[in-house]
Scaffold this motif. Structure first.
Motif, PDB file in Angstrom:
ATOM      1  N   ILE A   9     -39.502 -37.557   9.276  1.00  0.00           N
ATOM      2  CA  ILE A   9     -38.984 -36.763   8.150  1.00  0.00           C
ATOM      3  C   ILE A   9     -37.892 -35.819   8.642  1.00  0.00           C
ATOM      4  O   ILE A   9     -36.865 -35.646   7.991  1.00  0.00           O
ATOM      5  N   GLY A  10     -38.104 -35.236   9.795  1.00  0.00           N
ATOM      6  CA  GLY A  10     -37.087 -34.356  10.375  1.00  0.00           C
ATOM      7  C   GLY A  10     -35.796 -35.113  10.671  1.00  0.00           C
ATOM      8  O   GLY A  10     -34.701 -34.609  10.435  1.00  0.00           O
ATOM      9  N   GLU A  11     -35.911 -36.323  11.180  1.00  0.00           N
ATOM     10  CA  GLU A  11     -34.725 -37.133  11.474  1.00  0.00           C
ATOM     11  C   GLU A  11     -33.996 -37.501  10.187  1.00  0.00           C
ATOM     12  O   GLU A  11     -32.769 -37.472  10.127  1.00  0.00           O
ATOM     13  N   ALA A  12     -34.755 -37.857   9.151  1.00  0.00           N
ATOM     14  CA  ALA A  12     -34.143 -38.181   7.861  1.00  0.00           C
ATOM     15  C   ALA A  12     -33.413 -36.958   7.300  1.00  0.00           C
ATOM     16  O   ALA A  12     -32.316 -37.085   6.738  1.00  0.00           O
ATOM     17  N   LEU A  13     -34.002 -35.787   7.459  1.00  0.00           N
ATOM     18  CA  LEU A  13     -33.374 -34.553   6.982  1.00  0.00           C
ATOM     19  C   LEU A  13     -32.083 -34.264   7.758  1.00  0.00           C
ATOM     20  O   LEU A  13     -31.071 -33.889   7.169  1.00  0.00           O
ATOM     21  N   VAL A  14     -32.110 -34.463   9.068  1.00  0.00           N
ATOM     22  CA  VAL A  14     -30.911 -34.249   9.887  1.00  0.00           C
ATOM     23  C   VAL A  14     -29.808 -35.216   9.460  1.00  0.00           C
ATOM     24  O   VAL A  14     -28.647 -34.829   9.328  1.00  0.00           O
ATOM     25  N   GLN A  15     -30.154 -36.485   9.234  1.00  0.00           N
ATOM     26  CA  GLN A  15     -29.155 -37.477   8.811  1.00  0.00           C
ATOM     27  C   GLN A  15     -28.571 -37.104   7.447  1.00  0.00           C
ATOM     28  O   GLN A  15     -27.358 -37.244   7.223  1.00  0.00           O
ATOM     29  N   ALA A  16     -29.404 -36.622   6.540  1.00  0.00           N
ATOM     30  CA  ALA A  16     -28.909 -36.193   5.221  1.00  0.00           C
ATOM     31  C   ALA A  16     -27.981 -34.990   5.360  1.00  0.00           C
ATOM     32  O   ALA A  16     -26.941 -34.922   4.684  1.00  0.00           O
ATOM     33  N   LEU A  17     -28.326 -34.055   6.231  1.00  0.00           N
ATOM     34  CA  LEU A  17     -27.473 -32.890   6.450  1.00  0.00           C
ATOM     35  C   LEU A  17     -26.147 -33.282   7.088  1.00  0.00           C
ATOM     36  O   LEU A  17     -25.107 -32.684   6.777  1.00  0.00           O
ATOM     37  N   ILE A  18     -26.157 -34.289   7.957  1.00  0.00           N
ATOM     38  CA  ILE A  18     -24.908 -34.772   8.550  1.00  0.00           C
ATOM     39  C   ILE A  18     -24.000 -35.342   7.474  1.00  0.00           C
ATOM     40  O   ILE A  18     -22.803 -35.042   7.430  1.00  0.00           O
ATOM     41  N   VAL A  19     -24.569 -36.153   6.582  1.00  0.00           N
ATOM     42  CA  VAL A  19     -23.773 -36.735   5.488  1.00  0.00           C
ATOM     43  C   VAL A  19     -23.196 -35.637   4.607  1.00  0.00           C
ATOM     44  O   VAL A  19     -22.019 -35.680   4.230  1.00  0.00           O
ATOM     45  N   LEU A  20     -24.005 -34.637   4.279  1.00  0.00           N
ATOM     46  CA  LEU A  20     -23.517 -33.540   3.440  1.00  0.00           C
ATOM     47  C   LEU A  20     -22.457 -32.704   4.150  1.00  0.00           C
ATOM     48  O   LEU A  20     -21.491 -32.259   3.530  1.00  0.00           O
ATOM     49  N   ALA A  21     -22.612 -32.497   5.448  1.00  0.00           N
ATOM     50  CA  ALA A  21     -21.601 -31.744   6.206  1.00  0.00           C
ATOM     51  C   ALA A  21     -20.279 -32.501   6.236  1.00  0.00           C
ATOM     52  O   ALA A  21     -19.203 -31.912   6.045  1.00  0.00           O
ATOM     53  N   VAL A  22     -20.340 -33.809   6.447  1.00  0.00           N
ATOM     54  CA  VAL A  22     -19.121 -34.622   6.453  1.00  0.00           C
ATOM     55  C   VAL A  22     -18.479 -34.599   5.070  1.00  0.00           C
ATOM     56  O   VAL A  22     -17.260 -34.450   4.938  1.00  0.00           O
ATOM     57  N   ALA A  23     -19.292 -34.719   4.023  1.00  0.00           N
ATOM     58  CA  ALA A  23     -18.763 -34.668   2.650  1.00  0.00           C
ATOM     59  C   ALA A  23     -18.116 -33.310   2.371  1.00  0.00           C
ATOM     60  O   ALA A  23     -17.071 -33.246   1.710  1.00  0.00           O
ATOM     61  N   ALA A  24     -18.720 -32.237   2.857  1.00  0.00           N
ATOM     62  CA  ALA A  24     -18.149 -30.899   2.646  1.00  0.00           C
ATOM     63  C   ALA A  24     -16.801 -30.760   3.353  1.00  0.00           C
ATOM     64  O   ALA A  24     -15.847 -30.204   2.785  1.00  0.00           O
ATOM     65  N   ILE A  25     -16.705 -31.264   4.572  1.00  0.00           N
ATOM     66  CA  ILE A  25     -15.432 -31.179   5.306  1.00  0.00           C
ATOM     67  C   ILE A  25     -14.361 -31.999   4.594  1.00  0.00           C
ATOM     68  O   ILE A  25     -13.215 -31.555   4.439  1.00  0.00           O
ATOM     69  N   ILE A  26     -14.717 -33.177   4.135  1.00  0.00           N
ATOM     70  CA  ILE A  26     -13.760 -34.021   3.422  1.00  0.00           C
ATOM     71  C   ILE A  26     -13.354 -33.369   2.101  1.00  0.00           C
ATOM     72  O   ILE A  26     -12.195 -33.439   1.693  1.00  0.00           O
ATOM     73  N   TRP A  27     -14.275 -32.695   1.434  1.00  0.00           N
ATOM     74  CA  TRP A  27     -13.955 -31.985   0.197  1.00  0.00           C
ATOM     75  C   TRP A  27     -12.965 -30.852   0.477  1.00  0.00           C
ATOM     76  O   TRP A  27     -12.007 -30.647  -0.261  1.00  0.00           O
ATOM     77  N   VAL A  28     -13.178 -30.110   1.552  1.00  0.00           N
ATOM     78  CA  VAL A  28     -12.265 -29.017   1.905  1.00  0.00           C
ATOM     79  C   VAL A  28     -10.883 -29.575   2.254  1.00  0.00           C
ATOM     80  O   VAL A  28      -9.856 -29.010   1.850  1.00  0.00           O
ATOM     81  N   ILE A  29     -10.828 -30.688   2.970  1.00  0.00           N
ATOM     82  CA  ILE A  29      -9.544 -31.334   3.269  1.00  0.00           C
ATOM     83  C   ILE A  29      -8.840 -31.711   1.969  1.00  0.00           C
ATOM     84  O   ILE A  29      -7.637 -31.482   1.811  1.00  0.00           O
ATOM     85  N   THR A  30      -9.594 -32.264   1.033  1.00  0.00           N
ATOM     86  CA  THR A  30      -9.018 -32.645  -0.259  1.00  0.00           C
ATOM     87  C   THR A  30      -8.493 -31.419  -1.005  1.00  0.00           C
ATOM     88  O   THR A  30      -7.408 -31.467  -1.582  1.00  0.00           O
TER      89      THR A  30
END
Length: 182
Positions: A70-91
């Motif tokens: 569950i912790g690994e799944a949470l980390v992977q979800a947070l990675i996806v959200l962090a990448v999405a946030a960076i891409i949103w800021v770039i946009t």
């Protein structure tokens, strides 16, 4: 070359829809900037996303043995959200999109919508890219002096017979992708 064009166009159209959804569900003002913002978002997803995702995943892998499933799944979800946030800021920085409202409406909800869009696109990308590829084939046949219809375009749905299949171990789809690259 065809594969990249088809992938870019299909992702571009999908990103227009994602940005319009962001404009509808948040106070962000997208307007006509959606056309340019989708170009930036698509380029960021094609080139920046794999780099960021790889770097974050590599960094998180160092402590993966210490986490539960569950912790690994949470980390992977947070990675996806962090990448999405960076891409949103770039946009936001490179386009006329205006993220208004509180920090939640401007910087948390849009990356969440983008991440959900990635999940949806991953589930339907084969069908979208196949349809876009059909349009690309029709357009290039029309430019080459064809009638613009299906005339002259070989069918990609027919499987090769055992006698005519090369012994290279590739599936017809893999062989077609290699042919498109060369």
């Amino acid at each position: 070359m065809k594969t990249w064009i088809v992938r870019f166009v299909s992702l571009y159209v999908f990103n227009v829809v994602v940005l319009l959804v962001i404009g509808l569900l948040t106070p962000a003002h997208v307007g006509w900037a959606v056309l340019w913002a989708s170009v930036i978002l698509t380029l960021a997803e094609l080139f920046v996303k794999p780099l960021l995702q790889g770097a974050f995943t590599k960094s998180a892998a160092k402590s993966a043995g210490e986490r539960t499933r569950i912790g690994e799944a949470l980390v992977q979800a947070l990675i996806v959200l962090a990448v999405a946030a960076i891409i949103w800021v770039i946009t936001l920085l490179l386009t006329g999109v205006n993220a208004r409202g509180s920090w939640f409406w401007a910087y948390v909800l849009p990356p969440l919508i983008i991440a959900i869009g990635w999940v949806v696109y991953a589930r339907i990308d084969d069908r979208i890219e196949a349809k876009t590829g059909t349009y690309y084939d029709r357009a290039t046949a029309g430019l080459r002096g064809g009638r613009g219809g299906d005339a002259g375009i070989p069918s990609t749905t027919a499987a090769p017979t055992v006698a005519s299949a090369p012994a290279d171990g590739l599936t017809p789809e893999q062989r077609k992708m290699l042919d498109d690259l060369g």
